[in-house]
Design a protein around this motif. Sequence first.
Motif, PDB file in Angstrom:
ATOM      1  N   LEU A  40       2.679   0.067   6.408  1.00 51.26           N
ATOM      2  CA  LEU A  40       2.174  -0.901   7.385  1.00 51.26           C
ATOM      3  C   LEU A  40       3.152  -2.023   7.708  1.00 51.26           C
ATOM      4  N   GLY A  41       4.025  -2.358   6.754  1.00 49.24           N
ATOM      5  CA  GLY A  41       5.010  -3.404   6.997  1.00 49.24           C
ATOM      6  C   GLY A  41       4.460  -4.813   6.956  1.00 49.24           C
ATOM      7  N   ASP A  42       3.267  -5.007   6.459  1.00 49.30           N
ATOM      8  CA  ASP A  42       2.640  -6.324   6.410  1.00 49.30           C
ATOM      9  C   ASP A  42       2.013  -6.491   5.035  1.00 49.30           C
ATOM     10  N   SER A  43       2.413  -7.529   4.307  1.00 46.96           N
ATOM     11  CA  SER A  43       1.955  -7.676   2.919  1.00 46.96           C
ATOM     12  C   SER A  43       0.449  -7.940   2.817  1.00 46.96           C
ATOM     13  N   MET A  44      -0.105  -8.704   3.751  1.00 46.04           N
ATOM     14  CA  MET A  44      -1.548  -8.978   3.699  1.00 46.04           C
ATOM     15  C   MET A  44      -2.355  -7.710   4.006  1.00 46.04           C
ATOM     16  N   GLU A  45      -1.915  -6.957   5.001  1.00 47.63           N
ATOM     17  CA  GLU A  45      -2.613  -5.706   5.308  1.00 47.63           C
ATOM     18  C   GLU A  45      -2.464  -4.712   4.164  1.00 47.63           C
ATOM     19  N   ALA A  46      -1.294  -4.692   3.542  1.00 43.16           N
ATOM     20  CA  ALA A  46      -1.081  -3.807   2.399  1.00 43.16           C
ATOM     21  C   ALA A  46      -2.036  -4.170   1.266  1.00 43.16           C
ATOM     22  N   GLU A  47      -2.235  -5.451   1.045  1.00 46.81           N
ATOM     23  CA  GLU A  47      -3.170  -5.886   0.000  1.00 46.81           C
ATOM     24  C   GLU A  47      -4.595  -5.460   0.343  1.00 46.81           C
ATOM     25  N   ASP A  48      -4.976  -5.619   1.610  1.00 44.15           N
ATOM     26  CA  ASP A  48      -6.320  -5.199   2.042  1.00 44.15           C
ATOM     27  C   ASP A  48      -6.522  -3.699   1.837  1.00 44.15           C
ATOM     28  N   ILE A  49      -5.530  -2.920   2.236  1.00 37.31           N
ATOM     29  CA  ILE A  49      -5.635  -1.465   2.109  1.00 37.31           C
ATOM     30  C   ILE A  49      -5.676  -1.055   0.636  1.00 37.31           C
ATOM     31  N   ALA A  50      -4.865  -1.696  -0.189  1.00 35.27           N
ATOM     32  CA  ALA A  50      -4.869  -1.379  -1.626  1.00 35.27           C
ATOM     33  C   ALA A  50      -6.255  -1.663  -2.217  1.00 35.27           C
ATOM     34  N   GLN A  51      -6.826  -2.812  -1.880  1.00 31.83           N
ATOM     35  CA  GLN A  51      -8.161  -3.146  -2.383  1.00 31.83           C
ATOM     36  C   GLN A  51      -9.206  -2.159  -1.885  1.00 31.83           C
ATOM     37  N   GLU A  52      -9.114  -1.825  -0.606  1.00 30.96           N
ATOM     38  CA  GLU A  52     -10.055  -0.865  -0.029  1.00 30.96           C
ATOM     39  C   GLU A  52      -9.936   0.490  -0.716  1.00 30.96           C
ATOM     40  N   SER A  53      -8.718   0.898  -1.056  1.00 31.10           N
ATOM     41  CA  SER A  53      -8.552   2.192  -1.723  1.00 31.10           C
ATOM     42  C   SER A  53      -9.230   2.182  -3.099  1.00 31.10           C
ATOM     43  N   PHE A  54      -9.141   1.064  -3.802  1.00 28.31           N
ATOM     44  CA  PHE A  54      -9.807   0.990  -5.107  1.00 28.31           C
ATOM     45  C   PHE A  54     -11.327   0.968  -4.962  1.00 28.31           C
ATOM     46  N   LEU A  55     -11.818   0.322  -3.925  1.00 25.79           N
ATOM     47  CA  LEU A  55     -13.271   0.358  -3.676  1.00 25.79           C
ATOM     48  C   LEU A  55     -13.731   1.780  -3.386  1.00 25.79           C
ATOM     49  N   ARG A  56     -12.931   2.505  -2.621  1.00 21.49           N
ATOM     50  CA  ARG A  56     -13.264   3.905  -2.323  1.00 21.49           C
ATOM     51  C   ARG A  56     -13.255   4.747  -3.596  1.00 21.49           C
ATOM     52  N   ILE A  57     -12.295   4.481  -4.471  1.00 18.25           N
ATOM     53  CA  ILE A  57     -12.224   5.200  -5.749  1.00 18.25           C
ATOM     54  C   ILE A  57     -13.489   4.917  -6.569  1.00 18.25           C
ATOM     55  N   LEU A  58     -13.880   3.659  -6.623  1.00 17.79           N
ATOM     56  CA  LEU A  58     -15.073   3.273  -7.383  1.00 17.79           C
ATOM     57  C   LEU A  58     -16.315   3.964  -6.819  1.00 17.79           C
ATOM     58  N   GLU A  59     -16.444   3.949  -5.498  1.00 18.20           N
ATOM     59  CA  GLU A  59     -17.597   4.584  -4.854  1.00 18.20           C
ATOM     60  C   GLU A  59     -17.596   6.104  -5.058  1.00 18.20           C
ATOM     61  N   ALA A  60     -16.423   6.716  -5.054  1.00 18.12           N
ATOM     62  CA  ALA A  60     -16.316   8.173  -5.145  1.00 18.12           C
ATOM     63  C   ALA A  60     -16.355   8.691  -6.572  1.00 18.12           C
ATOM     64  N   ALA A  61     -16.254   7.827  -7.547  1.00 21.67           N
ATOM     65  CA  ALA A  61     -16.162   8.274  -8.942  1.00 21.67           C
ATOM     66  C   ALA A  61     -17.264   9.252  -9.354  1.00 21.67           C
ATOM     67  N   PRO A  62     -18.531   9.020  -8.985  1.00 19.45           N
ATOM     68  CA  PRO A  62     -19.556   9.998  -9.400  1.00 19.45           C
ATOM     69  C   PRO A  62     -19.358  11.396  -8.798  1.00 19.45           C
ATOM     70  N   ARG A  63     -18.684  11.483  -7.659  1.00 20.10           N
ATOM     71  CA  ARG A  63     -18.453  12.772  -6.996  1.00 20.10           C
ATOM     72  C   ARG A  63     -17.097  13.377  -7.363  1.00 20.10           C
ATOM     73  N   TYR A  64     -16.256  12.633  -8.046  1.00 17.80           N
ATOM     74  CA  TYR A  64     -14.894  13.090  -8.352  1.00 17.80           C
ATOM     75  C   TYR A  64     -14.919  14.275  -9.310  1.00 17.80           C
ATOM     76  N   ARG A  65     -14.156  15.304  -8.954  1.00 19.86           N
ATOM     77  CA  ARG A  65     -13.953  16.470  -9.817  1.00 19.86           C
ATOM     78  C   ARG A  65     -12.447  16.628  -9.995  1.00 19.86           C
ATOM     79  N   PRO A  66     -11.969  16.656 -11.235  1.00 24.19           N
ATOM     80  CA  PRO A  66     -10.520  16.733 -11.478  1.00 24.19           C
ATOM     81  C   PRO A  66      -9.928  18.106 -11.178  1.00 24.19           C
ATOM     82  N   THR A  67     -10.011  18.522  -9.906  1.00 23.01           N
ATOM     83  CA  THR A  67      -9.451  19.817  -9.519  1.00 23.01           C
ATOM     84  C   THR A  67      -7.958  19.717  -9.256  1.00 23.01           C
ATOM     85  N   SER A  68      -7.467  18.501  -9.048  1.00 22.20           N
ATOM     86  CA  SER A  68      -6.030  18.290  -8.873  1.00 22.20           C
ATOM     87  C   SER A  68      -5.657  16.988  -9.568  1.00 22.20           C
TER      88      SER A  68
END
Length: 177
Positions: A40-68
């Motif tokens: 993205l080339g923008d540190s604030m947007e990068a921080e937002d996206i990083a946080q959003e990715s962790f929220l998605r991980i938290l939300e998806a954890a019950p559905r996560y299957r370690p296939t890869s």
Amino acid sequence: MTRATDEELMQAIAVGDLDAFSELVRRFQHFAWKTAYRFLGDSMEAEDIAQESFLRILEAAPRYRPTSNFCTYFYRILTNLCIDRTRKKQPATFGEMPEMPDPSRSPEGSLIEEQHEEQVRKALDALPHNQRAAMLLKHFEGLSYAEIAQILGVTSKAVERLISRARTSLQARLSDL
């Protein structure tokens, strides 16, 4: 005591272990920000996206299957978020993280290098989203074609073509360098 794998941490998160989530964030937070910043080339947007990715991980954890590999799973979430963000808004830059100026270089040399880096960033920004993602993952993160294919949801052959087209486009745009 042995260190839990990323996949084991995800399984612990699925049953509500927030300490496992904290450990996963600790392991991947710098990587997530760095990858998003390069895209993205923008540190604030990068921080937002990083946080959003962790929220998605938290939300998806019950559905996560370690296939890869978890890292591939995480890259996919992070890359998709970056692509979505760039579709909504053109990125400011794409490239290396800012560094302190080298005191041994002349001001003229530094200026020329900055101008070249800016040309490269603009050329990379002009690439289609999937080509840019493939280039980022291959050349900045060092992933294999198979890993990139899994992240982007395409075949390895498609990744090869994406990177080939990106290189051709970059060579044409940067021929004067």
